[in-house]
Design a protein around this motif. Sequence first.
Motif, PDB file in Angstrom:
ATOM      1  N   ALA A  21      11.749  -3.008  -6.628  1.00 22.91           N
ATOM      2  CA  ALA A  21      11.601  -2.117  -5.485  1.00 22.91           C
ATOM      3  C   ALA A  21      10.727  -2.806  -4.441  1.00 22.91           C
ATOM      4  N   SER A  22      10.736  -2.269  -3.220  1.00 19.96           N
ATOM      5  CA  SER A  22       9.938  -2.885  -2.165  1.00 19.96           C
ATOM      6  C   SER A  22       9.254  -1.835  -1.322  1.00 19.96           C
ATOM      7  N   PHE A  23       8.230  -2.283  -0.624  1.00 19.47           N
ATOM      8  CA  PHE A  23       7.494  -1.451   0.315  1.00 19.47           C
ATOM      9  C   PHE A  23       6.920  -2.394   1.360  1.00 19.47           C
ATOM     10  N   ALA A  24       6.742  -1.917   2.580  1.00 13.73           N
ATOM     11  CA  ALA A  24       6.267  -2.805   3.640  1.00 13.73           C
ATOM     12  C   ALA A  24       5.337  -2.075   4.590  1.00 13.73           C
ATOM     13  N   GLU A  73      -8.785  -6.851 -11.975  1.00 11.98           N
ATOM     14  CA  GLU A  73      -8.930  -5.854 -13.036  1.00 11.98           C
ATOM     15  C   GLU A  73      -8.377  -4.492 -12.640  1.00 11.98           C
ATOM     16  N   LYS A  74      -8.051  -4.296 -11.358  1.00 15.53           N
ATOM     17  CA  LYS A  74      -7.548  -3.008 -10.886  1.00 15.53           C
ATOM     18  C   LYS A  74      -6.024  -2.959 -10.854  1.00 15.53           C
ATOM     19  N   ILE A  75      -5.355  -4.105 -11.004  1.00 18.04           N
ATOM     20  CA  ILE A  75      -3.901  -4.172 -10.865  1.00 18.04           C
ATOM     21  C   ILE A  75      -3.245  -4.025 -12.234  1.00 18.04           C
ATOM     22  N   LYS A  76      -2.187  -3.229 -12.284  1.00 19.37           N
ATOM     23  CA  LYS A  76      -1.453  -3.047 -13.545  1.00 19.37           C
ATOM     24  C   LYS A  76      -0.843  -4.374 -13.987  1.00 19.37           C
ATOM     25  N   ASN A  77      -0.844  -4.600 -15.307  1.00 23.04           N
ATOM     26  CA  ASN A  77      -0.481  -5.915 -15.846  1.00 23.04           C
ATOM     27  C   ASN A  77       1.006  -6.168 -15.994  1.00 23.04           C
ATOM     28  N   GLU A  78       1.802  -5.149 -16.166  1.00 22.17           N
ATOM     29  CA  GLU A  78       3.192  -5.372 -16.548  1.00 22.17           C
ATOM     30  C   GLU A  78       4.142  -5.477 -15.346  1.00 22.17           C
ATOM     31  N   MET A  92      -4.410 -12.384  11.544  1.00 23.86           N
ATOM     32  CA  MET A  92      -5.317 -11.566  10.746  1.00 23.86           C
ATOM     33  C   MET A  92      -6.417 -12.398  10.112  1.00 23.86           C
ATOM     34  N   ASP A  93      -7.599 -11.772   9.946  1.00 25.24           N
ATOM     35  CA  ASP A  93      -8.660 -12.420   9.199  1.00 25.24           C
ATOM     36  C   ASP A  93      -8.635 -11.901   7.753  1.00 25.24           C
ATOM     37  N   TYR A  94      -9.553 -12.395   6.944  1.00 22.68           N
ATOM     38  CA  TYR A  94      -9.551 -12.077   5.521  1.00 22.68           C
ATOM     39  C   TYR A  94      -9.663 -10.568   5.262  1.00 22.68           C
ATOM     40  N   TYR A  95     -10.533  -9.886   5.987  1.00 24.34           N
ATOM     41  CA  TYR A  95     -10.775  -8.469   5.718  1.00 24.34           C
ATOM     42  C   TYR A  95      -9.581  -7.611   6.121  1.00 24.34           C
ATOM     43  N   GLN A  96      -8.882  -8.013   7.173  1.00 26.26           N
ATOM     44  CA  GLN A  96      -7.661  -7.298   7.545  1.00 26.26           C
ATOM     45  C   GLN A  96      -6.579  -7.503   6.485  1.00 26.26           C
ATOM     46  N   PHE A  97      -6.503  -8.729   5.927  1.00 24.83           N
ATOM     47  CA  PHE A  97      -5.560  -8.997   4.842  1.00 24.83           C
ATOM     48  C   PHE A  97      -5.882  -8.127   3.635  1.00 24.83           C
ATOM     49  N   LYS A  98      -7.166  -8.055   3.279  1.00 19.68           N
ATOM     50  CA  LYS A  98      -7.567  -7.285   2.106  1.00 19.68           C
ATOM     51  C   LYS A  98      -7.198  -5.810   2.288  1.00 19.68           C
ATOM     52  N   LYS A  99      -7.416  -5.285   3.466  1.00 19.48           N
ATOM     53  CA  LYS A  99      -7.072  -3.892   3.747  1.00 19.48           C
ATOM     54  C   LYS A  99      -5.561  -3.684   3.644  1.00 19.48           C
ATOM     55  N   SER A 100      -4.786  -4.614   4.181  1.00 21.28           N
ATOM     56  CA  SER A 100      -3.330  -4.502   4.168  1.00 21.28           C
ATOM     57  C   SER A 100      -2.770  -4.598   2.743  1.00 21.28           C
ATOM     58  N   HIS A 103      -3.677  -1.517   0.744  1.00 27.34           N
ATOM     59  CA  HIS A 103      -2.816  -0.404   1.162  1.00 27.34           C
ATOM     60  C   HIS A 103      -1.462  -0.473   0.463  1.00 27.34           C
ATOM     61  N   LEU A 104      -0.855  -1.670   0.432  1.00 29.61           N
ATOM     62  CA  LEU A 104       0.448  -1.829  -0.220  1.00 29.61           C
ATOM     63  C   LEU A 104       0.358  -1.540  -1.716  1.00 29.61           C
ATOM     64  N   LEU A 105      -0.671  -2.061  -2.370  1.00 34.08           N
ATOM     65  CA  LEU A 105      -0.822  -1.844  -3.812  1.00 34.08           C
ATOM     66  C   LEU A 105      -1.054  -0.362  -4.120  1.00 34.08           C
ATOM     67  N   PHE A 106      -1.805   0.313  -3.267  1.00 31.61           N
ATOM     68  CA  PHE A 106      -2.043   1.747  -3.463  1.00 31.61           C
ATOM     69  C   PHE A 106      -0.759   2.541  -3.284  1.00 31.61           C
ATOM     70  N   LYS A 107      -0.009   2.253  -2.233  1.00 32.58           N
ATOM     71  CA  LYS A 107       1.222   2.989  -1.936  1.00 32.58           C
ATOM     72  C   LYS A 107       2.290   2.785  -3.011  1.00 32.58           C
ATOM     73  N   THR A 108       2.328   1.593  -3.609  1.00 32.10           N
ATOM     74  CA  THR A 108       3.331   1.294  -4.624  1.00 32.10           C
ATOM     75  C   THR A 108       2.862   1.666  -6.026  1.00 32.10           C
ATOM     76  N   LYS A 109       1.668   2.226  -6.127  1.00 29.69           N
ATOM     77  CA  LYS A 109       1.082   2.664  -7.403  1.00 29.69           C
ATOM     78  C   LYS A 109       0.935   1.501  -8.397  1.00 29.69           C
ATOM     79  N   LEU A 110       0.591   0.322  -7.884  1.00 29.75           N
ATOM     80  CA  LEU A 110       0.355  -0.828  -8.759  1.00 29.75           C
ATOM     81  C   LEU A 110      -1.116  -0.960  -9.158  1.00 29.75           C
ATOM     82  N   LEU A 111      -1.957  -0.083  -8.632  1.00 25.21           N
ATOM     83  CA  LEU A 111      -3.363  -0.084  -9.001  1.00 25.21           C
ATOM     84  C   LEU A 111      -3.585   0.871 -10.163  1.00 25.21           C
ATOM     85  N   LYS A 112      -4.457   0.471 -11.082  1.00 26.87           N
ATOM     86  CA  LYS A 112      -4.804   1.330 -12.223  1.00 26.87           C
ATOM     87  C   LYS A 112      -5.636   2.504 -11.728  1.00 26.87           C
ATOM     88  N   ASN A 113      -5.542   3.621 -12.452  1.00 27.68           N
ATOM     89  CA  ASN A 113      -6.316   4.808 -12.065  1.00 27.68           C
ATOM     90  C   ASN A 113      -7.775   4.641 -12.363  1.00 27.68           C
TER      91      ASN A 113
END
Length: 113
Positions: A21-24, A73-78, A92-100, A103-113
């Motif tokens: 799946a994808s998200f942008a 450690e926050k990203i799901k392993n599988e 973009m600078d580093y902090y803008q990249f980190k925010k972006s 955001h993508l990892l949160f929206k795609t639910k790839l972050l652990k709870n």
Amino acid sequence: MKKAWRIKKNSEFQEVFKKGASFANRQLVIYFLHKDQQDHYRIGLSVSKKIGNAVVRNQVKRYIRQIFHELDEKIKNEYDIIIIARQPAKEMDYYQFKKSVSHLLFKTKLLKN
């Protein structure tokens, strides 16, 4: 980031593109595919020559690798994850990249709870 945690082969990229799946957002596109029996997530990076010269492209890839290192450690392993940089990423600078990326990892639910 360990080299074993990277996606390098074209066939592996194609599998994630076709089956995943994808998200942008404006700066980045993320493709992800769930893989059972995988003990750590793997990441693939794609930065087009349209983004800039080799120096700019390598800087974008270094930023993204560092962000995944910090969020390790926050990203799901599988999952296999592919990040594609879009045109606005070159300014973009580093902090803008980190925010972006966060955001993508949160929206795609790839972050652990």
